[in-house]
Design an enzyme around this catalytic site. Structure first.
Site, PDB file in Angstrom:
ATOM      1  N   PRO A   1       0.828  -1.213   0.000  1.00 23.63           N
ATOM      2  CA  PRO A   1       0.000   0.000   0.000  1.00 23.63           C
ATOM      3  C   PRO A   1       0.858   1.257   0.000  1.00 23.63           C
ATOM      4  O   PRO A   1       1.846   1.339   0.723  1.00 23.63           O
ATOM      5  CB  PRO A   1      -0.801  -0.130   1.296  1.00 23.63           C
ATOM      6  N   CYS A   2       0.456   2.253  -0.812  1.00 20.19           N
ATOM      7  CA  CYS A   2       1.347   3.377  -1.078  1.00 20.19           C
ATOM      8  C   CYS A   2       0.926   4.751  -0.554  1.00 20.19           C
ATOM      9  O   CYS A   2       1.652   5.721  -0.783  1.00 20.19           O
ATOM     10  CB  CYS A   2       1.565   3.485  -2.583  1.00 20.19           C
ATOM     11  N   PRO A   3      -0.215   4.926   0.143  1.00 18.51           N
ATOM     12  CA  PRO A   3      -0.607   6.285   0.542  1.00 18.51           C
ATOM     13  C   PRO A   3       0.446   7.025   1.359  1.00 18.51           C
ATOM     14  O   PRO A   3       0.538   8.260   1.285  1.00 18.51           O
ATOM     15  CB  PRO A   3      -1.880   6.056   1.373  1.00 18.51           C
TER      16      PRO A   3
ATOM     17  N   PHE B   1       3.521   7.192   0.913  1.00 22.09           N
ATOM     18  CA  PHE B   1       4.586   7.731   0.078  1.00 22.09           C
ATOM     19  C   PHE B   1       4.045   8.624  -1.031  1.00 22.09           C
ATOM     20  O   PHE B   1       4.798   9.152  -1.834  1.00 22.09           O
ATOM     21  CB  PHE B   1       5.405   6.592  -0.546  1.00 22.09           C
TER      22      PHE B   1
END
Length: 394
Positions: A114-116, A118
């Site tokens: 999951p990337c939120p 960054f």
């Protein structure tokens, strides 16, 4: 039910000897399986699937069922990847990896944590955020389980933003210390034929022993020899130079001819027609304002300059397919938001791919936005196979 879609692509397009040389994939953060589907189409065997959110895993299972695809050999695992830090769970994975290797098969781990944390448009908490920590957990899992190769996918903010780049380089150094040689590229999915501008950092690594078997002596980087561009279908400079149309007045159900000089296969309209989105099982699933919304009728076609309420242009690629943080994308020539079917088409998925009818709209658009575009997944998967020389000449 025969798997017509993937059989054709594997046997005719990729041309790999799937009986003898098929690498075996362990998939993490699998979502609804867009990345996995691309790997399978290129000639891999996805044997283990891990996903934390049950509705996403249910969507993964549903799509495989309707497409006539078998369940992964080692099954589905519903749970947080952190569970594999537990000695008992870690040993189970290690046993499976060892079993595959004993059969003279290559093992690959693929996943996009999951990337939120960054993302500039997301939480931006970096490696201290709950999602950010999962990137480090995934790298730790790779180092402990020692697959022959791996793929790590994330937003460009992890690679380009100074405060996050240090963490990214730390993860790479850990991989290097555990005998992996890496290569990375900031890809744009449109380069592979997906109809959207979507930049992502892709980090790929191979064990030194595998490289040695290929006659490659490298210590930390494969920058000069990994064939990143071989399966790219469109040069980004050429795409930018095309005379794409600008904003035009919105006209509900109005007609607009395709401009000359653009690549039709990269446009929203091409994929809407290709996937027959109006007759797709997910065609009628879209958010509807309770009392209607006047601005749906006044925002020009092609006005995607704002963070929210972007109206796509039928004869342009879509902006990044991401529907979190109140990013509302409007249909080019209908006074409504995009449907689930339309969003799936913009992820360049086969038209036979569908999400379950009982999935909530929030979960549907979230798993679509989180996924790696199918055409990009397939292109990257082929690039790895090409590098590993896994083909009929082996």
């Amino acid at each position: 039910m025969p798997n017509i879609i993937l059989d054709v692509e594997i046997k005719l397009e990729a041309g790999y000897n799937i009986m003898k040389n098929t690498p075996v994939i362990f998939s993490f953060f699998s979502g609804a399986g867009f990345l996995d589907l691309g790997f399978e189409a290129a000639g891999y065997d996805v044997a283990f699937v891990n996903e934390y959110h049950r509705p996403f895993l249910d969507a993964y299972k549903h799509s495989r069922k309707v497409m006539g695809m078998p369940a992964p050999k080692y099954g589905y695992h519903l749970g947080d990847i952190s569970e594999f830090e537990n000695p008992d769970e870690s040993q189970k994975i290690l046993n499976l990896v060892s079993m595959v290797k004993s059969d003279n098969k290559l093992v690959g781990f693929i996943g996009g944590p999951p990337c939120p944390d960054f993302s500039i448009g997301g939480k931006n908490r970096g490696h201290e955020g709950e999602n950010g920590k999962l990137s480090a957990t995934y790298i730790e899992l790779i180092c402990k389980q020692r697959p022959d190769f791996f793929l790590f996918e994330n937003v460009k903010g992890l690679w380009r933003t100074k405060k996050h780049r240090e963490f990214y380089e730390t993860m790479k150094e850990k991989l290097h210390c555990n005998d992996y040689v890496t290569t990375e590229r900031l890809i744009n999915s449109i380069e592979y034929g997906a109809p959207q501008q979507r930049e992502r950092i892709i980090l790929i690594g191979f064990q030194k022993s595998i490289l040695h078997g290929l006659g490659i002596e490298a210590t930390h980087s494969l920058k000069e020899i990994f064939p990143w561009e071989k399966y790219i279908t469109h040069c980004i400079q050429d795409i930018i130079a095309m005379p794409w149309p600008g904003m035009e007045p919105f006209e509900e159900d109005g007609n607009r001819n395709k401009p000359n000089g653009i690549e039709e296969k990269l446009t929203v309209e091409y994929w809407f027609k290709k996937n027959d989105v109006l007759n797709h099982p997910n065609a009628h699933q879209y958010f509807t304002p309770r009392a209607g919304l006047a601005k749906f009728q006044v925002i020009p076609e092609g006005d995607d300059s704002k963070k929210s309420y972007k109206r796509l242009h039928r004869w342009r690629p879509s902006p990044t397919v991401a529907y979190g943080n109140n990013e509302v994308h409007l249909h080019p020539y209908k006074a409504r938001r995009l449907s689930v079917a339309e969003a799936l088409s913009l992820q360049s998925l086969p038209k036979e791919f569908e999400l379950p009818p009982n999935i909530t709209l929030s979960d549907a658009f979230k798993t679509i936005g989180n996924g790696v575009p199918y055409e990009a997944s397939k292109g990257i998967a082929k690039t790895i196979l090409d590098f590993l020389k896994v083909n009929n000449d082996e």
